[in-house]
Design a protein around this motif. Structure first.
Motif, PDB file in Angstrom:
ATOM      1  N   VAL A   1     -19.696  20.251 -17.346  1.00  0.00           N
ATOM      2  CA  VAL A   1     -19.564  20.550 -18.775  1.00  0.00           C
ATOM      3  C   VAL A   1     -19.072  19.326 -19.535  1.00  0.00           C
ATOM      4  CG1 VAL A   1     -18.342  21.949 -20.483  1.00  0.00           C
ATOM      5  CG2 VAL A   1     -19.200  23.011 -18.383  1.00  0.00           C
ATOM      6  N   LEU A   2     -18.034  18.676 -19.007  1.00  0.00           N
ATOM      7  CA  LEU A   2     -17.471  17.503 -19.674  1.00  0.00           C
ATOM      8  C   LEU A   2     -18.486  16.369 -19.742  1.00  0.00           C
ATOM      9  CD1 LEU A   2     -14.970  16.117 -20.912  1.00  0.00           C
ATOM     10  CD2 LEU A   2     -14.347  15.372 -18.602  1.00  0.00           C
ATOM     11  N   GLY A   3     -19.168  16.096 -18.634  1.00  0.00           N
ATOM     12  CA  GLY A   3     -20.130  14.995 -18.584  1.00  0.00           C
ATOM     13  C   GLY A   3     -21.285  15.184 -19.542  1.00  0.00           C
ATOM     14  N   ASN A   4     -21.837  16.382 -19.569  1.00  0.00           N
ATOM     15  CA  ASN A   4     -22.985  16.627 -20.447  1.00  0.00           C
ATOM     16  C   ASN A   4     -22.594  16.635 -21.919  1.00  0.00           C
ATOM     17  OD1 ASN A   4     -25.645  17.261 -18.910  1.00  0.00           O
ATOM     18  ND2 ASN A   4     -24.075  18.285 -17.708  1.00  0.00           N
ATOM     19  N   PHE A   5     -21.434  17.213 -22.239  1.00  0.00           N
ATOM     20  CA  PHE A   5     -21.005  17.209 -23.640  1.00  0.00           C
ATOM     21  C   PHE A   5     -20.626  15.805 -24.105  1.00  0.00           C
ATOM     22  CE2 PHE A   5     -20.218  21.945 -23.519  1.00  0.00           C
ATOM     23  CZ  PHE A   5     -21.187  22.221 -24.470  1.00  0.00           C
ATOM     24  N   LEU A   6     -20.099  14.983 -23.204  1.00  0.00           N
ATOM     25  CA  LEU A   6     -19.793  13.600 -23.569  1.00  0.00           C
ATOM     26  C   LEU A   6     -21.072  12.810 -23.844  1.00  0.00           C
ATOM     27  CD1 LEU A   6     -16.840  12.629 -21.196  1.00  0.00           C
ATOM     28  CD2 LEU A   6     -16.773  12.878 -23.688  1.00  0.00           C
ATOM     29  N   ILE A   7     -22.101  13.058 -23.039  1.00  0.00           N
ATOM     30  CA  ILE A   7     -23.394  12.399 -23.283  1.00  0.00           C
ATOM     31  C   ILE A   7     -23.943  12.797 -24.649  1.00  0.00           C
ATOM     32  CG2 ILE A   7     -25.838  12.471 -22.610  1.00  0.00           C
ATOM     33  CD1 ILE A   7     -24.462  10.542 -20.897  1.00  0.00           C
ATOM     34  N   ILE A   8     -23.897  14.094 -24.965  1.00  0.00           N
ATOM     35  CA  ILE A   8     -24.383  14.575 -26.263  1.00  0.00           C
ATOM     36  C   ILE A   8     -23.575  13.960 -27.397  1.00  0.00           C
ATOM     37  CG2 ILE A   8     -24.628  16.621 -27.736  1.00  0.00           C
ATOM     38  CD1 ILE A   8     -25.119  18.218 -25.114  1.00  0.00           C
ATOM     39  N   LEU A   9     -22.246  13.929 -27.241  1.00  0.00           N
ATOM     40  CA  LEU A   9     -21.365  13.364 -28.272  1.00  0.00           C
ATOM     41  C   LEU A   9     -21.641  11.881 -28.454  1.00  0.00           C
ATOM     42  CD1 LEU A   9     -18.928  13.749 -30.191  1.00  0.00           C
ATOM     43  CD2 LEU A   9     -17.448  13.180 -28.249  1.00  0.00           C
ATOM     44  N   LEU A  10     -21.810  11.162 -27.353  1.00  0.00           N
ATOM     45  CA  LEU A  10     -22.061   9.723 -27.414  1.00  0.00           C
ATOM     46  C   LEU A  10     -23.359   9.418 -28.152  1.00  0.00           C
ATOM     47  CD1 LEU A  10     -20.817   7.043 -26.284  1.00  0.00           C
ATOM     48  CD2 LEU A  10     -22.471   7.237 -24.426  1.00  0.00           C
TER      49      LEU A  10
ATOM     50  N   ASN B   1     -28.035   2.907 -16.925  1.00  0.00           N
ATOM     51  CA  ASN B   1     -28.579   2.621 -18.246  1.00  0.00           C
ATOM     52  C   ASN B   1     -27.637   1.711 -19.022  1.00  0.00           C
ATOM     53  OD1 ASN B   1     -29.222   3.045 -21.148  1.00  0.00           O
ATOM     54  ND2 ASN B   1     -30.756   4.427 -20.298  1.00  0.00           N
ATOM     55  N   LYS B   2     -28.112   0.504 -19.345  1.00  0.00           N
ATOM     56  CA  LYS B   2     -27.276  -0.469 -20.048  1.00  0.00           C
ATOM     57  C   LYS B   2     -26.907  -0.004 -21.449  1.00  0.00           C
ATOM     58  CE  LYS B   2     -28.760  -4.665 -17.616  1.00  0.00           C
ATOM     59  NZ  LYS B   2     -29.404  -6.006 -17.762  1.00  0.00           N
ATOM     60  N   GLU B   3     -27.844   0.674 -22.117  1.00  0.00           N
ATOM     61  CA  GLU B   3     -27.570   1.126 -23.485  1.00  0.00           C
ATOM     62  C   GLU B   3     -26.442   2.154 -23.509  1.00  0.00           C
ATOM     63  OE1 GLU B   3     -31.525   2.445 -24.381  1.00  0.00           O
ATOM     64  OE2 GLU B   3     -31.900   0.733 -25.695  1.00  0.00           O
ATOM     65  N   VAL B   4     -26.473   3.080 -22.552  1.00  0.00           N
ATOM     66  CA  VAL B   4     -25.425   4.099 -22.486  1.00  0.00           C
ATOM     67  C   VAL B   4     -24.091   3.466 -22.109  1.00  0.00           C
ATOM     68  CG1 VAL B   4     -24.654   6.200 -21.311  1.00  0.00           C
ATOM     69  CG2 VAL B   4     -27.049   5.954 -21.971  1.00  0.00           C
ATOM     70  N   LYS B   5     -24.128   2.550 -21.136  1.00  0.00           N
ATOM     71  CA  LYS B   5     -22.877   1.874 -20.751  1.00  0.00           C
ATOM     72  C   LYS B   5     -22.319   1.054 -21.915  1.00  0.00           C
ATOM     73  CE  LYS B   5     -24.538   0.119 -16.829  1.00  0.00           C
ATOM     74  NZ  LYS B   5     -24.579  -0.608 -15.530  1.00  0.00           N
ATOM     75  N   GLY B   6     -23.217   0.419 -22.673  1.00  0.00           N
ATOM     76  CA  GLY B   6     -22.767  -0.332 -23.847  1.00  0.00           C
ATOM     77  C   GLY B   6     -22.159   0.581 -24.904  1.00  0.00           C
ATOM     78  N   ALA B   7     -22.755   1.765 -25.079  1.00  0.00           N
ATOM     79  CA  ALA B   7     -22.221   2.723 -26.048  1.00  0.00           C
ATOM     80  C   ALA B   7     -20.865   3.248 -25.608  1.00  0.00           C
ATOM     81  CB  ALA B   7     -23.208   3.883 -26.221  1.00  0.00           C
ATOM     82  N   TRP B   8     -20.699   3.472 -24.282  1.00  0.00           N
ATOM     83  CA  TRP B   8     -19.387   3.894 -23.761  1.00  0.00           C
ATOM     84  C   TRP B   8     -18.338   2.830 -24.049  1.00  0.00           C
ATOM     85  CZ3 TRP B   8     -18.270   8.565 -23.107  1.00  0.00           C
ATOM     86  CH2 TRP B   8     -19.095   9.475 -22.466  1.00  0.00           C
ATOM     87  N   GLN B   9     -18.682   1.576 -23.772  1.00  0.00           N
ATOM     88  CA  GLN B   9     -17.734   0.481 -23.991  1.00  0.00           C
ATOM     89  C   GLN B   9     -17.353   0.355 -25.463  1.00  0.00           C
ATOM     90  OE1 GLN B   9     -19.839  -2.825 -22.279  1.00  0.00           O
ATOM     91  NE2 GLN B   9     -19.463  -2.168 -20.163  1.00  0.00           N
ATOM     92  N   LYS B  10     -18.340   0.525 -26.345  1.00  0.00           N
ATOM     93  CA  LYS B  10     -18.073   0.460 -27.774  1.00  0.00           C
ATOM     94  C   LYS B  10     -17.141   1.592 -28.204  1.00  0.00           C
ATOM     95  CE  LYS B  10     -20.379   0.774 -32.284  1.00  0.00           C
ATOM     96  NZ  LYS B  10     -21.676   0.996 -32.973  1.00  0.00           N
ATOM     97  N   LEU B  11     -17.431   2.811 -27.709  1.00  0.00           N
ATOM     98  CA  LEU B  11     -16.611   3.966 -28.070  1.00  0.00           C
ATOM     99  C   LEU B  11     -15.184   3.817 -27.538  1.00  0.00           C
ATOM    100  CD1 LEU B  11     -16.394   6.796 -29.303  1.00  0.00           C
ATOM    101  CD2 LEU B  11     -17.191   7.735 -27.118  1.00  0.00           C
ATOM    102  N   LEU B  12     -15.045   3.354 -26.289  1.00  0.00           N
ATOM    103  CA  LEU B  12     -13.720   3.163 -25.711  1.00  0.00           C
ATOM    104  C   LEU B  12     -12.953   2.079 -26.454  1.00  0.00           C
ATOM    105  CD1 LEU B  12     -14.552   3.425 -21.891  1.00  0.00           C
ATOM    106  CD2 LEU B  12     -13.358   5.112 -23.302  1.00  0.00           C
ATOM    107  N   GLY B  13     -13.682   1.032 -26.879  1.00  0.00           N
ATOM    108  CA  GLY B  13     -13.048  -0.030 -27.663  1.00  0.00           C
ATOM    109  C   GLY B  13     -12.530   0.494 -28.991  1.00  0.00           C
ATOM    110  N   GLN B  14     -13.340   1.335 -29.640  1.00  0.00           N
ATOM    111  CA  GLN B  14     -12.912   1.921 -30.910  1.00  0.00           C
ATOM    112  C   GLN B  14     -11.707   2.833 -30.726  1.00  0.00           C
ATOM    113  OE1 GLN B  14     -16.545   3.832 -32.155  1.00  0.00           O
ATOM    114  NE2 GLN B  14     -17.281   2.033 -33.281  1.00  0.00           N
ATOM    115  N   LEU B  15     -11.707   3.598 -29.635  1.00  0.00           N
ATOM    116  CA  LEU B  15     -10.567   4.479 -29.361  1.00  0.00           C
ATOM    117  C   LEU B  15      -9.309   3.687 -29.060  1.00  0.00           C
ATOM    118  CD1 LEU B  15     -12.285   7.226 -27.150  1.00  0.00           C
ATOM    119  CD2 LEU B  15     -11.470   7.470 -29.503  1.00  0.00           C
TER     120      LEU B  15
END
Length: 317
Positions: free
Chosen positions: A39-48, A294-308
């Motif tokens: 549940v957490l993984g899929n909702f995080l993907i959708i949110l991202l 997926n580099k795009e998803v990993k890049g989006a994670w890094q961007k989101l974590l940086g913002q947080l």
């Protein structure tokens, strides 16, 4: 039991995986953790995907639909499975059983068609990259998603209706973890050849047809990749399809093994393990596959974590 015990029952008993209490408690903890990760993984993907504008592309539009299907499929099976691990009387009402069959079968069909749509998206991206935006426009993507959801739902309605019209006599014990199609059909005390034909037909339409479309798409993709002169170009082209290809292999393999030949179906234990694979393992793995490969998803994670992190530092100061 109903007034006519030859045709109607009020509830079914699911025999599940084990009758040993300690084993059931251990499985409850394990599957609860896996379900929460799903549940957490899929909702995080959708949110991202919603938050990062770089991911507002057809590929991630379909991935959002896939994540919704995965978390919904898991939710149609796992909560009831968890409740039965801790229950002495593992009953499921007739209508709840029918609803569970409808949602799990429908969502499974939706996923197979959706994966074929995603394969077409990857085909256009690799084989016709200059016209990708023009071909995979928002209207087409929406229609492809609607076709996936509608086709899976229609098949599920038909299969659920003809299955629960079968006379069950006094057979109420389902030797399975959920109200799975073949397990319920086996309860019937009449000839089920019509149902088996219907299962075969739906398997061809919603399983083999999308699978053949996926194969055709990847034959063209591989042919195009092999024509690319540079090694780096071939690597990038293959990388765009690697995550989807991995998910396709996971999802189609066991379904074909299970449903194409009902007379030669696997053992009851194998069926239970296959159901667990689709209800828990596949929905849990899909977000990881798309994140790790997926580099795009990993890049989006890094961007989101940086913002947080930046937001947290501002709060502290």
């Amino acid at each position: 039991m109903g007034t006519d015990n030859q045709t109607w029952v009020h509830e079914f008993i699911l025999l599940g995986l084990s009758r040993d209490w300690d084993t059931q408690v251990s499985l409850f903890v394990l599957f609860l953790l896996m379900y929460l990760v799903t549940v957490l993984g899929n909702f995080l993907i959708i949110l991202l995907i919603r938050l990062d504008s770089r991911l507002h592309t057809p590929m991630y539009f379909f991935l959002t639909n896939l994540s919704l299907v995965d978390v919904s499929y898991a939710t149609s099976v796992v909560p009831q499975l968890l409740a039965h691990f801790l229950a002495a009387h593992k009953a499921i009402p007739f209508l709840s059983c029918a609803a569970q069959l409808f949602f799990s079968l429908g969502l499974g069909g939706i996923e197979f068609v959706l994966l074929a749509m995603m394969a077409y998206d990857r085909y256009v991206a690799v084989c016709n990259p200059l016209r990708y935006s023009a071909i995979m426009h928002t209207g087409l993507c929406s229609r492809m998603a609607i076709v996936s959801w509608v086709s899976g739902s229609i098949n599920s309605v038909m299969q659920t209706v003809i299955t629960f019209q079968l006379p069950m006599c006094t057979n109420v014990y389902i030797d399975h973890i959920s109200c799975e199609l073949l397990a319920v059909v086996r309860l019937a005390c009449v000839d089920t050849s019509t149902n088996e034909v219907a299962i075969m037909a739906s398997s061809i339409i919603l399983l083999m047809t999308p699978f053949c479309l996926v194969l055709l798409s990847y034959i063209q993709i591989i042919s195009t990749i092999l024509k690319i002169q540079s090694k780096e170009g071939r690597r990038k082209a293959f990388h765009t399809c690697a995550s989807h290809l991995t998910v396709v292999a996971l999802c189609y393999g066991m379904a074909i093994f299970t449903y194409i030949q009902p007379h030669s179906s696997p053992s009851v234990l194998q069926e239970k393990l296959i159901s667990l694979f689709y209800a828990i393992l596949t929905p849990m793995l899909n977000p990881m596959i798309y994140s790790l490969r997926n580099k795009e998803v990993k890049g989006a994670w890094q961007k989101l974590l940086g913002q947080l992190s930046g937001f947290t530092l501002k709060l502290k100061t």
